[in-house]
Structures are given as C-alpha cells and as structure tokens.
Design an enzyme around this catalytic site. Structure first.
Site, mmCIF file in Angstrom:
data_model
loop_
_atom_site.group_PDB
_atom_site.id
_atom_site.type_symbol
_atom_site.label_atom_id
_atom_site.label_comp_id
_atom_site.label_asym_id
_atom_site.label_seq_id
_atom_site.Cartn_x
_atom_site.Cartn_y
_atom_site.Cartn_z
ATOM 1 N N GLY A 83 0.802 -1.223 0.000
ATOM 2 C CA GLY A 83 0.000 0.000 0.000
ATOM 3 C C GLY A 83 0.827 1.262 0.000
ATOM 4 N N GLY A 99 0.451 3.897 -1.611
ATOM 5 C CA GLY A 99 -0.371 5.105 -1.600
ATOM 6 C C GLY A 99 -0.648 5.587 -0.189
ATOM 7 N N ASP A 100 -0.525 4.705 0.794
ATOM 8 C CA ASP A 100 -0.585 5.055 2.215
ATOM 9 C C ASP A 100 0.812 5.258 2.796
ATOM 10 O OD1 ASP A 100 -3.424 4.925 2.868
ATOM 11 O OD2 ASP A 100 -3.280 2.775 2.504
ATOM 12 N N ILE A 101 1.702 4.315 2.507
ATOM 13 C CA ILE A 101 2.978 4.246 3.223
ATOM 14 C C ILE A 101 3.915 5.381 2.845
ATOM 15 C CG2 ILE A 101 5.073 2.868 3.475
ATOM 16 C CD1 ILE A 101 3.241 0.379 3.366
#
Length: 398
Positions: free
Chosen positions: A176, A178-180
């Site tokens: 992920g 796009g989060d990390i």
C-alpha cells in the site's frame, strides 16, 4: 526486542495518535519505533483495522494488520462526542508535542476540535494530517472533501499508469504505497516542524496529500512528459532509458540484473562468456537500441542457473538480485543481521509472531520493536492518571 524506549532519538516526544487504517498508523509507528511516546486515541469501537485479517484465532482482539503498524504504542479509549472525554482529550493535546490524524476533511471541526482551537491552547503544537487530497489550510483542492484509499492515490498519482505490461494495462503496486509513502513524508514534515519550533517556538500545521505523495514518488513521468511530450506507459520490468535493467528467468524463479553502464555491461558479457556482445554493442545507446535481441540472449543464459547461483556469480561486479518471496526473506542472512524480522507476543495466547522491523538504524541510539500492539483501551487509566486527567467522575470506559 529493544526494551529501553528512552534510548530512542525521539525519546521525550509526546505524540497523540488519532489515526486509523494504514497511512496514519504507519507514520505514528515510525515515530514510536524511534522512541516517541505515542498514545493511540481510539473510539469505543476501536480502530476499524483491529478486525482485519490475518488472525491466529477467530475471536482475538486484533490481527496481523493491526499488530504490524501499531506496535510500540499505548491505547487510550475516548468518546469524543462525550463532553467529559472531549475535555480529557483537550487536556492531553495541551501537553503534547505532536498530533497526527488522517480523518476526512472537516471531521475534527465537526467534533469541535479544529487545529485552530487546539493550537490556541498549545501554541507549540505540531498538528499533522494525511488526507487523500490534502487540507484546505495549505491549498484548495477541488477534491478536498472526497475520501481516498491507497488504490485511489496510486491511480491518480500516476504510478499505476506505468506499472504493469502493455498487455495487462495499468496495475497497482502490491504494497500500500499510496498510504505508506505519504506516511513517511508526513514524518519528514513533522520532524521538520519540530526543528522549526526549536528555532522559533512556533508550532504549525503539516499537510500531506496521499495523491501528491505518489506523484512525487513517480517524478520520472513528469520530466519525461515535459521533455518529450510522450506519455509513459506500462512496460513491465523493463526501463525506458536503460538496458539491461530487467527481470530474467532462473531455474527456480527470477533474478533482476541492472548493468546499464559500460563497465557493468562488459562484466556481464564476460560472465556469460560472450565478449563479442560487449564489442558489438559497447555503448548504452546501442544496448538500449538492441534491447529485445540482447534480452533474449541474457535470458537464455540465466535460465540455466538458480537465482542463488546467479546472485553469487554476478553480484560482486554486476548489480543483481534474486526476486525473493517472503519465504526467502525469512531465510535471508541480510534481514536476520539487520533485525528486520522482529518477533512479538500474540496479545492473548502469548505465541510469538513475526512483523517487519525498523529500517532506520543509528550508531548511538536504540530503535526497534519494544512491545506488541495494545489491546483496545489497555492503557486508558494509566495515561489519564499520568496527566492528572481522570477527574472526579468515574469513567465508564476504564
């Protein structure tokens, strides 16, 4: 596991963590790993990821997802719609160095806890948010009110447009990011704001957009388009500007080889016993122009070795690596030596489970996993007593 939180470089930094899912918890996990005192403020029902799999048993308090990114934190349960709990929260923030949240735009305002009010009570507060499209306080996005997840950030930030193959079309990156990656940028922003506060005494708002973060990670497509007017497309494991810079077959899986400069290319040709290739295609431009032909030659050679054999044969003078599964990673001497596979106790059974370790190392400070993720509200009374916030009224969530 490291036991001494005071040895961390961020020891003494008090962080109020109002995050959930992955982006926010990963950011506060990094701060906790570095020694900060992170208090995870959860609603009575808890962070929604507590129920996410994988689980060791059906009715356990939380699974591996929550365990991994909420280690080294303490859990405090507060119902911020309740006046008494909101007052306790305001007291907690009044003494904090940092507050981190990743709610949708307007959520804290609806709770009556906007940044402006909290910073009025604590002028040195560093308040950080991670949202899909950023916060209007720093710039007005037309999409500021919209929700986002990792997949949304990967799609809109451009990375999906160059990931995959011509046949598959756009493919998201596995983890992920796009989060990390925005989470990591948020930590950079938080620590920068703390440095600013050291100089000026001023706290401030730190704003990271998930979509912006992915665009910054995918910076190559911006300059490619600007310089050439060409729209980069998915091209699998190849590189548009370099060869060899690719994945190749081995007997038992795959390896990657990155040998685009002359010295590395000549060394690879020597290992393959094909010095004529280095003579016929001596420059990077010629290697790139004949990439399809050369790829087939290299692939035929690598397919007669195991990925371990290729790594040992090439890696000293030709950048090369096996494509490792997680099973390979568990057997890797590198990750063992670097303490990148940490064990913690299962919250209920005491069984040891493994989570990813801390990649940031220091010579003079200790970092790493000190304790498992907390049970919901496990430290509520402890934290409120520390800060003299229990009050006269018996709390229903203790």
């Amino acid at each position: 596991m490291s036991q001494d939180a005071s040895a961390g470089p961020l020891a003494g930094l008090d962080v109020v963590d109002m995050t959930q899912m992955l982006a926010g918890p990963f950011a506060t996990m990094l701060l906790a790993d570095l020694g900060a005192n992170v208090v995870k403020v959860e609603p009575p029902q808890g962070d929604m990821t507590r129920s996410n799999p994988p689980h060791l048993k059906d009715d356990e308090a939380y699974g591996g997802y929550f365990q991994s990114v909420n280690r080294n934190k303490r859990s405090l349960v507060l119902n911020l719609k309740d006046d008494t709990d909101r007052e306790a929260f305001e007291g907690l923030v009044a003494e904090a160095d940092v507050l981190v949240e990743n709610y949708r735009t307007g959520t804290m305002e609806r709770l009556g806890l906007p940044y402006e009010d909290l910073s009025e009570d604590n002028p040195g507060l560093v308040y950080a948010s991670i949202r899909g499209f950023g916060d209007p306080r720093t710039s007005e996005s037309p999409y500021a009110e919209r929700p986002a997840f990792d997949l949304i950030a990967q799609a809109m930030g451009g990375i999906m447009s160059i990931t995959g193959t011509p046949e598959s079309g756009p493919v998201k990156v596995g983890p992920g990011i796009g989060d990390i990656f925005p989470a990591v940028l948020s930590v950079v922003g938080i620590l920068s704001a703390i440095q600013h506060r050291e100089r000026t005494g001023e706290g401030q708002y730190v704003d990271v957009s998930m979509v912006d973060g992915i665009l910054s990670l995918t910076e190559r497509i911006v300059h490619q388009y600007s310089y050439t007017d060409e729209v980069p497309e998915p091209q699998g494991n190849t590189h548009p500007l370099l060869f060899p810079f690719d994945r190749f077959e081995a007997e038992d899986g795959y390896v990657v080889i990155a040998a685009p400069n002359a010295k590395q290319w000549h060394a690879l040709c020597e290992h393959m016993d094909c010095p004529d290739l280095a003579e016929r295609y001596p420059t990077e431009d010629e290697q790139r122009a004949h990439a399809d032909e050369l790829r087939a030659v290299v692939n035929e050679w690598t397919s007669s070795y195991t990925k371990g054999e290729l790594f040992e044969l090439l890696a000293d003078d030709v950048p090369c690596a096996p494509v490792q599964t997680v099973a390979d990673i568990f057997e890797s001497p590198h990750f063992d030596a670097r303490d990148m596979l940490e064990t913690v106790n299962h919250a209920e059974t005491g069984e040891e489970v493994t989570i990813a370790g801390t990649p940031i190392k220091f010579t003079e400070c200790d970092t790493g996993v000190r304790h498992r993720a907390p049970l919901l509200g496990e430290h509520t009374e402890e934290i409120l007593r520390e800060r003299d916030l229990l009050g006269e009224t018996e709390r229903k969530n203790i």
